[in-house]
Design a protein around this motif. Structure first.
Motif, PDB file in Angstrom:
ATOM      1  N   LEU A   1      40.271  35.598  40.881  1.00 42.79           N
ATOM      2  CA  LEU A   1      41.387  36.150  40.332  1.00 42.79           C
ATOM      3  C   LEU A   1      41.737  37.508  40.848  1.00 42.79           C
ATOM      4  N   ALA A   2      40.738  38.202  41.234  1.00 39.81           N
ATOM      5  CA  ALA A   2      40.936  39.626  41.790  1.00 39.81           C
ATOM      6  C   ALA A   2      41.859  39.719  42.993  1.00 39.81           C
ATOM      7  N   ASP A   3      41.999  38.993  43.744  1.00 39.25           N
ATOM      8  CA  ASP A   3      42.991  39.079  44.934  1.00 39.25           C
ATOM      9  C   ASP A   3      43.740  37.865  44.863  1.00 39.25           C
ATOM     10  N   ASP A   4      43.893  37.344  43.707  1.00 38.05           N
ATOM     11  CA  ASP A   4      45.016  36.241  43.579  1.00 38.05           C
ATOM     12  C   ASP A   4      46.245  36.860  43.206  1.00 38.05           C
ATOM     13  N   LYS A   5      47.369  36.479  44.427  1.00 41.05           N
ATOM     14  CA  LYS A   5      48.538  37.060  44.252  1.00 41.05           C
ATOM     15  C   LYS A   5      49.598  35.949  43.669  1.00 41.05           C
ATOM     16  N   ASP A   6      49.032  34.980  43.189  1.00 39.11           N
ATOM     17  CA  ASP A   6      50.035  33.797  42.683  1.00 39.11           C
ATOM     18  C   ASP A   6      49.656  33.749  41.313  1.00 39.11           C
ATOM     19  N   SER A   7      48.601  33.697  40.713  1.00 31.37           N
ATOM     20  CA  SER A   7      48.185  33.449  39.268  1.00 31.37           C
ATOM     21  C   SER A   7      49.002  34.321  38.273  1.00 31.37           C
ATOM     22  N   PRO A   8      49.150  35.645  38.707  1.00 29.68           N
ATOM     23  CA  PRO A   8      49.773  36.748  37.920  1.00 29.68           C
ATOM     24  C   PRO A   8      51.314  36.368  37.575  1.00 29.68           C
ATOM     25  N   LEU A   9      52.004  35.319  38.587  1.00 25.77           N
ATOM     26  CA  LEU A   9      53.321  35.006  38.357  1.00 25.77           C
ATOM     27  C   LEU A   9      53.641  33.913  37.084  1.00 25.77           C
ATOM     28  N   GLY A  10      52.277  33.437  36.851  1.00 26.35           N
ATOM     29  CA  GLY A  10      52.445  32.505  35.660  1.00 26.35           C
ATOM     30  C   GLY A  10      52.832  31.137  35.938  1.00 26.35           C
TER      31      GLY A  10
ATOM     32  N   GLY B   1      52.849  33.442  45.775  1.00 27.39           N
ATOM     33  CA  GLY B   1      51.871  34.585  46.272  1.00 27.39           C
ATOM     34  C   GLY B   1      52.397  36.061  46.446  1.00 27.39           C
ATOM     35  N   SER B   2      53.665  36.370  45.763  1.00 27.40           N
ATOM     36  CA  SER B   2      54.204  37.374  45.776  1.00 27.40           C
ATOM     37  C   SER B   2      53.776  38.682  44.800  1.00 27.40           C
TER      38      SER B   2
ATOM     39  N   ASP C   1      28.908  51.981  41.176  1.00 27.08           N
ATOM     40  CA  ASP C   1      28.889  52.688  40.130  1.00 27.08           C
ATOM     41  C   ASP C   1      29.523  51.753  38.842  1.00 27.08           C
ATOM     42  N   VAL C   2      30.480  51.121  39.424  1.00 26.50           N
ATOM     43  CA  VAL C   2      31.237  50.322  38.187  1.00 26.50           C
ATOM     44  C   VAL C   2      31.703  48.908  38.740  1.00 26.50           C
ATOM     45  N   VAL C   3      31.817  47.860  37.877  1.00 24.61           N
ATOM     46  CA  VAL C   3      32.164  46.645  38.308  1.00 24.61           C
ATOM     47  C   VAL C   3      33.481  46.195  37.666  1.00 24.61           C
ATOM     48  N   VAL C   4      34.537  46.081  38.440  1.00 24.96           N
ATOM     49  CA  VAL C   4      35.777  45.298  37.599  1.00 24.96           C
ATOM     50  C   VAL C   4      35.721  44.052  37.851  1.00 24.96           C
ATOM     51  N   MET C   5      35.717  43.030  36.791  1.00 24.59           N
ATOM     52  CA  MET C   5      35.520  41.659  37.299  1.00 24.59           C
ATOM     53  C   MET C   5      36.914  41.288  36.748  1.00 24.59           C
ATOM     54  N   ALA C   6      37.466  40.381  37.826  1.00 24.12           N
ATOM     55  CA  ALA C   6      38.769  39.607  37.153  1.00 24.12           C
ATOM     56  C   ALA C   6      38.317  38.108  36.611  1.00 24.12           C
ATOM     57  N   LEU C   7      38.565  37.779  35.473  1.00 27.25           N
ATOM     58  CA  LEU C   7      38.144  36.553  34.901  1.00 27.25           C
ATOM     59  C   LEU C   7      39.110  36.029  34.086  1.00 27.25           C
ATOM     60  N   GLY C   8      39.321  34.568  33.959  1.00 26.26           N
ATOM     61  CA  GLY C   8      40.183  34.201  33.244  1.00 26.26           C
ATOM     62  C   GLY C   8      40.853  32.848  33.376  1.00 26.26           C
ATOM     63  N   GLU C   9      42.099  32.779  33.674  1.00 25.12           N
ATOM     64  CA  GLU C   9      42.689  31.299  33.904  1.00 25.12           C
ATOM     65  C   GLU C   9      43.531  31.489  35.106  1.00 25.12           C
ATOM     66  N   ASN C  10      43.593  30.496  35.905  1.00 23.16           N
ATOM     67  CA  ASN C  10      44.495  30.039  36.919  1.00 23.16           C
ATOM     68  C   ASN C  10      45.898  29.863  36.096  1.00 23.16           C
ATOM     69  N   CYS C  11      47.129  30.366  36.929  1.00 26.19           N
ATOM     70  CA  CYS C  11      48.277  30.274  36.403  1.00 26.19           C
ATOM     71  C   CYS C  11      48.731  28.933  35.812  1.00 26.19           C
ATOM     72  N   PHE C  12      48.237  27.907  36.643  1.00 24.97           N
ATOM     73  CA  PHE C  12      48.515  26.521  36.216  1.00 24.97           C
ATOM     74  C   PHE C  12      47.249  25.840  35.152  1.00 24.97           C
TER      75      PHE C  12
ATOM     76  N   LEU D   1      50.989  38.987  34.186  1.00 28.16           N
ATOM     77  CA  LEU D   1      51.880  40.235  34.019  1.00 28.16           C
ATOM     78  C   LEU D   1      52.894  40.090  34.953  1.00 28.16           C
ATOM     79  N   GLY D   2      52.974  39.106  35.921  1.00 28.47           N
ATOM     80  CA  GLY D   2      54.186  38.984  36.807  1.00 28.47           C
ATOM     81  C   GLY D   2      54.122  39.707  38.102  1.00 28.47           C
ATOM     82  N   SER D   3      55.080  39.962  38.624  1.00 22.07           N
ATOM     83  CA  SER D   3      55.304  40.388  40.120  1.00 22.07           C
ATOM     84  C   SER D   3      54.374  41.877  40.328  1.00 22.07           C
ATOM     85  N   GLU D   4      54.368  42.631  39.232  1.00 23.66           N
ATOM     86  CA  GLU D   4      53.742  43.903  39.327  1.00 23.66           C
ATOM     87  C   GLU D   4      52.573  44.157  38.933  1.00 23.66           C
ATOM     88  N   ALA D   5      51.904  42.895  38.287  1.00 19.93           N
ATOM     89  CA  ALA D   5      50.690  42.815  37.598  1.00 19.93           C
ATOM     90  C   ALA D   5      49.423  43.823  38.122  1.00 19.93           C
ATOM     91  N   GLY D   6      49.109  43.698  39.347  1.00 21.24           N
ATOM     92  CA  GLY D   6      47.992  44.489  39.849  1.00 21.24           C
ATOM     93  C   GLY D   6      48.166  46.239  39.730  1.00 21.24           C
TER      94      GLY D   6
END
Ligand code: BGC
Length: 757
Positions: free
Chosen positions: A420-429, A438-439, A497-508, A567-572
């Motif tokens: 999900l970390a480089d997913d440009k679509d799921s944040p659109l909901g 993918g925007s 040093d640190v790990v940021v992990m994106a986890l959760g759900e696909n938008c659909f 979070l939509g278009s500006e999620a990241g």
């Protein structure tokens, strides 16, 4: 001074009186026009106004069975179609509108509806996320911008806000609502109506709103979409209806029926809901649209033997417009001719539809929306900036041990892990209107945008999360067979040093038709998390999801968790603002997070039961294998600073019905960064004519405090705030004892008590 005050008051009265008089004149003028037009209309033309079709090129429900595209176009030309949904874009709406206006006898324009739930092209956070901001102005702003973009593309009407209260995260549609609480739900409902409709529907940057789904759709049994609802009148009145009532009070133009039954009566054919309450007691003068074929589905519910009977039940009950059901267009005339329904019922429904069309200015210029400069208005920089602001406010910090967050922008090696970390679509909901696939700004992009030169960011995907490219109407296929990618992620985590992990759900994974029995992490996400955590304890999980999830292991082990929803278009960018401390998170959960799916439905404002206390035996209300408590309660959310509550003061120990109780508390920012806090006020009515919830939110204030600063926060309560639908079926405050808490979430707070005489 006194003179000035008096002058001020008089001035306000005169101006306000003037506004009221203008409003009245406008209403009378519209009523006159509606009556005149109605008197010229044939029965067929009136019924046509009550008929709504979807465009055949974009569908948000099962394929239409009623007519072919050509038949539909012919019907539009002959005045048999009063409204369409899913026609989008200035060109398409212009063409469709011309068909109606230029070919029909009376040239009545169609009203175009569309599901603009959290943005049109500029996507804002999903509504459950926006509710986490507890910020009515954020909800209003996102609805306003959605309205500007929607209107620019020729659409007059959104099927939003969705104001269904829900206590069950298994229900996929919780992402569309404001969560479990009627008070917060009402605040968000009214704010969205104001945002969509503005001060006047005649303005070109406003659209008509539609509060849905009336009613109780969020109480589908076991969280399964479209399932039976069987709730008491008490729950209906006290929990489900307040956000609808708030929408009506805010002037919402339309409501939509829900698919479900309540106590065996489908909402679409429920005269108690529609005629007695909505159009009667609440004085609603807009119109009610069915949900997609919900009139046709009266047959499936087993209350109408055929479509004609379904039409009869629905129009009698007060459903005014038939969405994709073909019931009204095929059967209303026959029903009138047979004398089974009075033409006055058709007149009333038609009048309601015409009224909104007049209010929108469609008779002055049927093409006024379609002529706007669509390109200049949608996805503007200003809109994207607003989306980022609202997105930041929607983030909830769930855990932050040892101040792992905020991260440093310089001098850190950061691993970013997860599909999900480089997913440009799921944040659109899932309800995403015309968002470009993918925007969205991905989390990875957001992080890369803010780190400085001497930091390193390296991405590892881990196992792919879903193995098909899902579309709106399709089922997801989770990857449950190929764990490859875990090893590479682990190797990377070891070095960073640190790990940021994106986890959760696909938008659909959430949205309509997406209920789940298992709401823990799907695919290989849990395995990935545990493997990474085993080699690097500095893990920050960024959750991206559309519903509360079961994350018990994560909550127990991982030091930092950021709830970022979709979070939509500006999620990241918004998430990076929080991760690196450019914005101090202040969101609070609008829904309880269960420890296990077996606790669902779980909510803070439950009754006490007859056996609430642990007796040391098995004979009390509990589970033998799980606590009763949620993992994270309603109203919960942390900050990078800390707040101390002290000195709770009540202005009286006793109040009478017409007296106000002032509640004061001192809140201090005890940390070393500035921050916002949502100060929450709950009450418990100890004894009532029926059982009362153990706590109920009655007010909140979102305040900003500089590091070290204190503020006295005040609330005012009176007997109106304490009213509920009693055993005697009236809204009343019952005299008696109340407890009161002011605090940072629904579980903690300073406690006081008072009596209502
Ligand atoms: C949904 C509604 C939506 C409608 C039109 C239905 O299936 O329940 O919320 O507005 O479709 O797309």
């Amino acid at each position: 001074m006194l003179k000035q005050l008096l002058f001020g008051a008089m001035f306000t009265l005169v101006v306000f009186g003037g506004v009221q008089a203008q409003e009245k004149q406008k209403t009378t003028a519209i009523e006159k026009k509606v009556d005149e037009l109605l008197s010229k209309m044939t029965l067929d033309e009136k019924i046509g106004q009550l008929n709504q079709y979807t465009s055949r090129w974009e569908m948000t429900g099962p394929a239409p069975a009623g007519s072919s595209e050509q038949e539909m176009l012919d019907q539009i030309k002959s005045g048999m179609v009063g409204s369409m949904l899913n026609v989008t874009g200035a060109d398409a709406t212009l063409k469709a509108q011309k068909l109606a206006v230029e070919n029909t006898r009376l040239g009545i324009p169609m009203i175009f509806g569309y599901d603009v739930v959290h943005g049109y092209k500029t996507m804002f956070p999903i509504p459950l996320a926006t509710a986490s901001s507890w910020d009515a102005s954020a909800a209003e702003l996102s609805a306003h911008i959605a309205a500007v973009e929607t209107a620019a593309s020729g659409i007059h009407w959104t099927f939003a806000p969705m104001v269904d209260i829900s206590r069950d995260a298994r229900w996929g549609r919780v992402m569309e609502g404001a969560g479990e609480d009627p008070y917060l739900g009402s605040v968000m409902s009214a704010a969205q109506v104001r945002g969509f409709q503005g001060s006047d529907l005649i303005l070109e940057n406003t659209i008509a709103a539609c509060a849905k789904h009336f009613a109780a759709y969020g109480f589908a049994e076991a969280g399964r979409d479209y399932n039976t609802v069987d709730i008491s009148e008490y729950t209906l009145q006290n929990v489900v209806l307040p956000p609808f009532h708030a929408a009506v009070d805010a002037g919402v133009a339309t409501l939509m029926n829900s698919f479900n039954v309540i106590g065996g009566v489908p909402s679409t054919s429920n005269p108690h809901l529609l005629r007695d309450m909505l159009k009667g007691a609440w004085g609603f003068d807009g119109f009610v649209v069915s949900d997609w074929n919900s009139i046709g589905e009266l047959h499936n519910h087993g209350v109408a033997a055929d479509l004609k009977e379904a039409a009869y039940l629905a129009i009698k009950a007060g459903s005014d417009m038939d969405m994709e059901g073909y019931a009204y267009i095929d059967h209303l005339k026959e029903l009138v001719e047979e004398g089974r329904i009075d033409e006055a019922l058709i007149d009333d429904a038609t009048r309601r539809v015409l009224r909104i069309k007049y209010e929108l200015g469609l008779f002055d210029d049927p093409y006024k929306y379609s002529k706007l400069d669509e390109e200049g208005l949608v996805l503007s920089e200003e809109h994207l900036a607003a989306a980022r602001e609202v997105a930041k406010k929607s983030i909830v910090l769930l855990k932050n041990e040892n101040h792992l967050l905020p991260l440093k922008k310089a001098g850190q090696k950061i691993a970013v892990i997860g599909d999900l970390a480089d997913d440009k679509d799921s944040p659109l909901g899932s309800w995403r209107a015309q968002a470009v696939t993918g925007s969205a700004v991905s989390l990875l992009e957001g992080i890369t945008n803010v780190i400085t030169d001497n930091s390193a960011v390296v991405f590892e995907r881990g196992p792919v999360f879903v193995s098909n490219t899902p579309a709106f109407q399709q089922h997801l296929q989770y990857n449950e067979t190929d764990p490859s990618g875990i090893e590479a992620a682990v190797e990377l985590a070891k070095k960073m040093d640190v790990v940021v992990m994106a986890l959760g759900e696909n938008c659909f994974q959430t949205g309509e038709g997406r209920s789940q029995t298992d709401i823990s992490l799907k695919g290989y996400q849990q395995e990935l998390l545990e493997a990474v955590y085993a080699v690097n304890k500095n893990v920050v999980v960024v959750l991206m999801n559309g519903r509360p999830l079961v994350i018990d292991w994560m909550a127990e082990n991982v030091p930092a968790i950021v709830e970022a929803w979709q979070l939509g278009s500006e999620a990241g960018n918004a998430i990076a603002d929080v991760l690196f401390g450019d914005y101090n998170p202040a969101g609070k959960l609008p829904m309880s997070f269960p420890r296990s799916v077996g606790q669902c439905p779980i909510y803070y404002n439950h009754f006490s039961t007859g056996r609430a206390d642990d007796t040391g035996t098995v004979f009390w209300s509990h589970y033998t294998d799980e606590s009763n408590e949620p993992l994270f309660p309603f109203g919960y959310g942390l900050s990078y600073t800390s707040f101390d509550y002290s000195d709770l003061q009540l202005s009286a120990n006793e109040i009478s019905a017409n007296q106000k109780l002032n509640v004061r508390v001192t809140v201090k920012n005890t940390g070393d960064v500035d921050g916002e806090e949502v100060v929450q006020l709950y009450v418990h009515d100890l004894y009532g004519s029926i059982a009362r919830p153990v706590k109920e939110l009655k007010g909140y204030k979102k305040i900003f405090l500089k590091a070290g600063e204190s503020q006295t926060v005040t609330f005012e309560l009176d007997s109106d705030d304490l009213k509920f639908f009693t055993a005697w079926k009236v809204w009343e405050a019952e005299p008696g004892d109340f407890n009161l808490w002011v605090g940072t979430n629904s579980q903690t707070g300073l406690k006081g008590a008072f009596k209502l005489k």
